[in-house]
Design a protein around this motif. Structure first.
Motif, PDB file in Angstrom:
ATOM      1  N   ILE A   1       0.845  -1.199   0.000  1.00  0.00           N
ATOM      2  CA  ILE A   1       0.000   0.000   0.000  1.00  0.00           C
ATOM      3  C   ILE A   1       0.874   1.241   0.000  1.00  0.00           C
ATOM      4  CG2 ILE A   1      -0.160   0.019   2.539  1.00  0.00           C
ATOM      5  CD1 ILE A   1      -3.079   0.984   2.208  1.00  0.00           C
ATOM      6  N   SER A   2       0.412   2.292  -0.670  1.00  0.00           N
ATOM      7  CA  SER A   2       1.163   3.552  -0.697  1.00  0.00           C
ATOM      8  C   SER A   2       1.010   4.276   0.640  1.00  0.00           C
ATOM      9  CB  SER A   2       0.645   4.455  -1.823  1.00  0.00           C
ATOM     10  OG  SER A   2      -0.637   4.970  -1.499  1.00  0.00           O
ATOM     11  N   PRO A   3       1.984   5.125   0.996  1.00  0.00           N
ATOM     12  CA  PRO A   3       1.857   5.883   2.255  1.00  0.00           C
ATOM     13  C   PRO A   3       0.598   6.738   2.296  1.00  0.00           C
ATOM     14  CG  PRO A   3       4.089   6.048   1.377  1.00  0.00           C
ATOM     15  CD  PRO A   3       3.262   5.397   0.314  1.00  0.00           C
ATOM     16  N   GLU A   4       0.248   7.329   1.136  1.00  0.00           N
ATOM     17  CA  GLU A   4      -0.938   8.192   1.090  1.00  0.00           C
ATOM     18  C   GLU A   4      -2.212   7.389   1.350  1.00  0.00           C
ATOM     19  OE1 GLU A   4       2.243   9.885  -1.617  1.00  0.00           O
ATOM     20  OE2 GLU A   4       1.357   7.913  -1.256  1.00  0.00           O
ATOM     21  N   ALA A   5      -2.303   6.223   0.701  1.00  0.00           N
ATOM     22  CA  ALA A   5      -3.488   5.384   0.892  1.00  0.00           C
ATOM     23  C   ALA A   5      -3.540   4.836   2.316  1.00  0.00           C
ATOM     24  CB  ALA A   5      -3.491   4.245  -0.118  1.00  0.00           C
ATOM     25  N   LEU A   6      -2.375   4.502   2.860  1.00  0.00           N
ATOM     26  CA  LEU A   6      -2.328   4.002   4.236  1.00  0.00           C
ATOM     27  C   LEU A   6      -2.840   5.066   5.200  1.00  0.00           C
ATOM     28  CD1 LEU A   6      -1.550   1.912   6.359  1.00  0.00           C
ATOM     29  CD2 LEU A   6       0.788   2.807   6.281  1.00  0.00           C
ATOM     30  N   ARG A   7      -2.400   6.297   5.013  1.00  0.00           N
ATOM     31  CA  ARG A   7      -2.853   7.395   5.876  1.00  0.00           C
ATOM     32  C   ARG A   7      -4.369   7.575   5.754  1.00  0.00           C
ATOM     33  NH1 ARG A   7      -3.179  13.200   4.860  1.00  0.00           N
ATOM     34  NH2 ARG A   7      -3.195  14.321   6.840  1.00  0.00           N
ATOM     35  N   ASN A   8      -4.860   7.530   4.528  1.00  0.00           N
ATOM     36  CA  ASN A   8      -6.293   7.689   4.309  1.00  0.00           C
ATOM     37  C   ASN A   8      -7.080   6.577   4.992  1.00  0.00           C
ATOM     38  OD1 ASN A   8      -8.633   8.942   2.890  1.00  0.00           O
ATOM     39  ND2 ASN A   8      -8.677   6.979   1.831  1.00  0.00           N
ATOM     40  N   GLU A   9      -6.587   5.343   4.894  1.00  0.00           N
ATOM     41  CA  GLU A   9      -7.283   4.228   5.526  1.00  0.00           C
ATOM     42  C   GLU A   9      -7.282   4.368   7.044  1.00  0.00           C
ATOM     43  OE1 GLU A   9      -6.372   0.316   4.285  1.00  0.00           O
ATOM     44  OE2 GLU A   9      -6.669   0.724   2.159  1.00  0.00           O
ATOM     45  N   LEU A  10      -6.159   4.757   7.595  1.00  0.00           N
ATOM     46  CA  LEU A  10      -6.067   4.894   9.048  1.00  0.00           C
ATOM     47  C   LEU A  10      -6.990   5.994   9.568  1.00  0.00           C
ATOM     48  CD1 LEU A  10      -2.205   4.501   9.452  1.00  0.00           C
ATOM     49  CD2 LEU A  10      -3.944   2.923  10.333  1.00  0.00           C
ATOM     50  N   LYS A  11      -7.232   7.023   8.758  1.00  0.00           N
ATOM     51  CA  LYS A  11      -8.052   8.144   9.194  1.00  0.00           C
ATOM     52  C   LYS A  11      -9.543   7.916   8.963  1.00  0.00           C
ATOM     53  CE  LYS A  11      -6.612  12.363   8.248  1.00  0.00           C
ATOM     54  NZ  LYS A  11      -6.374  13.000   9.564  1.00  0.00           N
ATOM     55  N   THR A  12      -9.890   7.196   7.899  1.00  0.00           N
ATOM     56  CA  THR A  12     -11.295   7.172   7.484  1.00  0.00           C
ATOM     57  C   THR A  12     -11.904   5.796   7.288  1.00  0.00           C
ATOM     58  OG1 THR A  12     -10.795   7.270   5.102  1.00  0.00           O
ATOM     59  CG2 THR A  12     -10.916   9.367   6.286  1.00  0.00           C
ATOM     60  N   ASN A  13     -11.084   4.754   7.131  1.00  0.00           N
ATOM     61  CA  ASN A  13     -11.618   3.450   6.744  1.00  0.00           C
ATOM     62  C   ASN A  13     -12.016   2.632   7.976  1.00  0.00           C
ATOM     63  OD1 ASN A  13     -12.047   0.847   5.577  1.00  0.00           O
ATOM     64  ND2 ASN A  13     -10.679   1.375   3.907  1.00  0.00           N
ATOM     65  N   PRO A  14     -13.211   2.037   7.977  1.00  0.00           N
ATOM     66  CA  PRO A  14     -13.604   1.186   9.105  1.00  0.00           C
ATOM     67  C   PRO A  14     -12.877  -0.160   9.128  1.00  0.00           C
ATOM     68  CG  PRO A  14     -15.312   1.173   7.429  1.00  0.00           C
ATOM     69  CD  PRO A  14     -14.317   2.214   7.016  1.00  0.00           C
ATOM     70  N   HIS A  15     -12.088  -0.442   8.084  1.00  0.00           N
ATOM     71  CA  HIS A  15     -11.248  -1.643   8.052  1.00  0.00           C
ATOM     72  C   HIS A  15      -9.806  -1.238   8.364  1.00  0.00           C
ATOM     73  CE1 HIS A  15     -14.578  -2.280   5.215  1.00  0.00           C
ATOM     74  NE2 HIS A  15     -14.524  -3.559   5.548  1.00  0.00           N
ATOM     75  N   VAL A  16      -9.104  -2.059   9.129  1.00  0.00           N
ATOM     76  CA  VAL A  16      -7.689  -1.789   9.359  1.00  0.00           C
ATOM     77  C   VAL A  16      -6.901  -2.210   8.114  1.00  0.00           C
ATOM     78  CG1 VAL A  16      -7.839  -2.018  11.857  1.00  0.00           C
ATOM     79  CG2 VAL A  16      -7.318  -4.034  10.481  1.00  0.00           C
ATOM     80  N   PRO A  17      -5.744  -1.594   7.845  1.00  0.00           N
ATOM     81  CA  PRO A  17      -4.952  -1.941   6.662  1.00  0.00           C
ATOM     82  C   PRO A  17      -4.422  -3.379   6.702  1.00  0.00           C
ATOM     83  CG  PRO A  17      -4.333   0.219   7.503  1.00  0.00           C
ATOM     84  CD  PRO A  17      -5.220  -0.416   8.538  1.00  0.00           C
ATOM     85  N   PHE A  18      -3.926  -3.807   5.525  1.00  0.00           N
ATOM     86  CA  PHE A  18      -3.524  -5.194   5.271  1.00  0.00           C
ATOM     87  C   PHE A  18      -2.875  -5.918   6.444  1.00  0.00           C
ATOM     88  CE2 PHE A  18      -3.013  -3.742   0.661  1.00  0.00           C
ATOM     89  CZ  PHE A  18      -4.171  -4.367   0.244  1.00  0.00           C
ATOM     90  N   ARG A  19      -1.658  -5.478   6.820  1.00  0.00           N
ATOM     91  CA  ARG A  19      -0.866  -6.267   7.762  1.00  0.00           C
ATOM     92  C   ARG A  19      -1.512  -6.358   9.138  1.00  0.00           C
ATOM     93  NH1 ARG A  19       4.446  -5.643   8.500  1.00  0.00           N
ATOM     94  NH2 ARG A  19       4.423  -6.116  10.706  1.00  0.00           N
TER      95      ARG A  19
END
Length: 679
Positions: free
Chosen positions: A626-644
């Motif tokens: 995942i890109s740093p930008e997408a990771l930041r977006n997921e951490l801020k807004t996504n109800p799912h935690v990122p991959f790892r």
């Protein structure tokens, strides 16, 4: 599950226990039908402290983030493969002569050609939108602006008051109109908080992007970016956070439509709703305070600013279908700045994506005819029943729940229904007019059709057999209003479901996914709905407190995880998905174990026991970069935690995992030996 190169940024160790090193599996690269490629394993990693790094370390090295993607993993790869299959279908249809007007084949072929015809798109420029820009320009007062905003929302152009039509949370047999917030260019109110330095940079880039787009369009407005940003920032302060929106009780405010005029008297609701073709006497309001404060602010805003904003939303919404001087800056901002993508996909790839969004169901019908076996549908049905049976057992074994609440939980689980592969009845899209050489007109035709289809459901009975996802979708869903789960054909393929793989791999992947969706009926949100799908408390007060104490522990567990330097996982925002992951894994493991009761347990495959392979199947389903930008977006807004974190997160709670990999307690201060067990 709903369901998204720089792995060096993902160095946080999530599983906080160690592993015995005396016994190591015999790892060899394989290329067989076992369902897991051992060459993906990085044996230098400790599976007990970083199972993602162990199971997927070499996969990540072999699969760097493509320049066209912001995240790249099993879901994205399968979606790519599904789209390649769709491409073959479209190519075949496009060669057919004399396609009947309004037939699905004609709609598919002509829409695709209109997207691929870049010469005509460049030649037409902004002209397909001229009439809509003129409508905005000719607005003379606040009421006329409200009317135009409503008219444009039929086309999909955002405004600050969004709508949706779905089952009434307290009467799920009937659909009702919901009114909520929306209209922010950056999508989420958190991006407008300038106390965070990165948001200040994002503000400058958004302003610059709007200015560039306005200049390209020949609009003469002075400083449009700054004006629009200021308006959106003021409105963002009024909106609820993503966390607040999760509260289904506080965001359910049912009232007569006439009551809106009392809450927000400075907004002509009759004009706004009529412009969208909405006729109803009742609505559910997401946030009463927002409606009042928003409309007061809008009424005080200069008309020129409101028109400037609406012109921007129209231009931005249709930018992907416009000439390169609009579509390229649009990509640069929303896909590169916001998501970290470096390059656009090929025109053919983008055409299939847009075609799928526009005519996904007709495409899906052809997809399942060619690529989905009815025998697989039957096998998935059997798997679901196995998981449901195990869940009944798990409910009986809960020590924290009383018998009365258990009886209600059993009733809800028994009442749950499932949609597998594709709908039994396909929707009729013959009312959509698709014309040659007119891409934007075609996009508008699709949008208006679906808008009308949607609003026609208001105050009508809910169709519990309706599908809200296309069959080729790589995802799965739970609908709390109908108490049903949906597993499209698109996800019932390797690596999620592989009929050639051994049971352990399939149970760790697709069965865990099935268990995940079933568990959503009993997560912190789904558990507030009864067996019929109505918002109704079926818990004793003590049982609810016990449940909330367990979920609070799990929230705190994830809150401690730093997903990116200086940015932690939001345990409360992600709790529903985290509960479902833990529940799904637990159910799948015990369903697999139960399946061996009447047959001999399998011997190790490629050096791994069935217990170990179960967890390898889980890790394989969620591997990704995942890109740093997408990771930041997921951490801020996504109800799912990122991959790892999705891989590692629940494993620290599971004794079954610790036993499978011979993990042991090393530091009692950093490890919950028992783990958190909810379902």
């Amino acid at each position: 599950m709903k369901s998204q190169k720089l792995t060096a940024l993902l160095v946080i160790i999530v599983i906080i226990f160690s592993c015995k090193n005396e016994k190591k599996a015999n790892i060899s690269s394989v290329s067989d039908n076992s369902g897991f490629d051992n060459s993906n394993i990085d044996s230098t990693k400790n599976p007990c402290t970083d199972f993602d790094g162990f199971a997927n370390g070499n996969w990540k090295k072999k699969n760097p983030l493509p320049a066209t993607e912001s995240r790249w993993g099993a879901f994205e790869i399968l979606d790519r493969d599904n789209k390649a299959k769709l491409q073959g279908i479209v190519d075949s249809i496009s060669k057919l002569p004399d396609l009947k007007s309004h037939s699905e084949s004609q709609q598919i072929a002509v829409f695709y050609r209109s997207y691929m015809d870049t010469a005509t798109i460049e030649k037409l420029g902004l002209s397909p939108l001229d009439n809509y820009f003129k409508r905005i320009d000719h607005v003379k007062n606040y009421t006329e602006w409200i009317n135009v905003s409503g008219e444009l929302q039929k086309l999909g152009v955002p405004t600050f008051i969004s709508y949706k039509v779905e089952a009434d949370a307290h009467n799920n047999r009937m659909n009702i109109l919901y009114l909520g917030q929306g209209g922010l260019t950056l999508g989420d109110k958190s991006y407008y908080a300038l106390s965070e330095p990165k948001n200040a940079t994002l503000k400058d880039k958004m302003i610059r992007h709007i200015d560039i787009m306005y200049k390209s369009a020949g609009f003469k407005d002075a400083s449009p970016g700054s004006t629009i940003y200021e308006l959106e920032q003021n409105i963002a302060h009024l909106q609820l956070s993503g966390l607040m929106l999760r509260d289904q009780i506080k965001t359910y405010n049912k009232m007569p439509v006439g009551e809106l005029s009392r809450i927000a008297p400075q907004f002509n609701w009759d004009v706004f709703l009529k412009a969208q073709g909405i006729v109803t006497q009742t609505a559910v309001i997401e946030d009463r305070a927002y409606m009042g404060n928003l409309t007061t602010l809008l009424h005080k805003t200069p008309l020129a600013t409101l028109k400037l904003y609406t012109r921007w939303q129209l231009l931005s919404h249709f930018a992907p279908y416009l000439p390169q001087k609009y579509s390229k800056p649009h990509f640069d901002f929303f896909e590169t700045v916001m998501a970290g993508k470096k390059e656009q996909k090929s025109r053919r790839d983008m055409a299939i994506k847009e075609l799928e969004q526009a005519l996904g169901m007709p495409l899906g019908k052809l997809f399942v005819q060619k690529y989905f076996l009815k025998t697989d549908k039957q096998k998935i049905s059997e798997m679901i029943e196995n998981v449901r049976w195990v869940y009944h057992q798990r409910i009986d074994s809960l020590s924290w729940m009383s018998n009365s609440t258990k009886a209600s939980a059993h009733h809800k689980l028994k009442a749950m229904t499932f949609k597998i592969g594709y709908p039994e009845k396909w929707p009729d899209y013959s009312g959509i007019t698709i014309q040659p050489l007119r891409l934007i007109d075609n996009v508008i035709s699709v949008a208006v059709f679906h808008h009308k289809e949607n609003i026609n459901k208001i105050d009508k009975p809910v169709d519990k057999n309706e599908w809200h996802a296309t069959p080729q979708t790589v995802d799965a869903f739970y609908d709390q209003y109908t108490n049903s789960a949906c597993f499209p054909a698109g996800i019932l393929q390797p690596p999620f479901y592989n009929h050639k793989a051994d049971d352990a791999i399939n149970y760790g992947a697709i069965i865990a996914a099935i268990g995940h969706e079933i568990t959503h009926a009993f997560d912190d949100r789904g558990s507030k709905f009864d067996a019929s799908g109505n918002l109704n408390n079926w818990w004793t007060a003590t049982d609810r407190r016990n449940f909330e104490n367990l979920t609070k522990q799990y929230i705190n567990y994830f809150n401690r995880i730093e997903g990116q330097p200086g940015l932690h996982i939001n345990g409360q925002l992600t709790i529903s998905e985290n509960i479902a992951d833990l529940g799904g894994l637990t159910l799948a493991y015990h369903a697999l174990k139960k399946s061996y009761d009447k047959k001999k347990q399998p011997a190790p495959i490629n050096g791994f026991t069935w217990q170990q392979r179960f967890f390898l199947g889980w890790a394989q389903m969620w591997h990704g970069n995942i890109s740093p930008e997408a990771l930041r977006n997921e951490l801020k807004t996504n109800p799912h935690v990122p991959f790892r974190f999705r891989i590692n997160g629940p494993l620290a709670q599971m004794q079954e995992f610790k036993q499978a990999w011979s993990c042991y307690k090393k530091d009692s201060a950093n490890m919950n030996t028992k783990g958190i067990e909810i379902w």
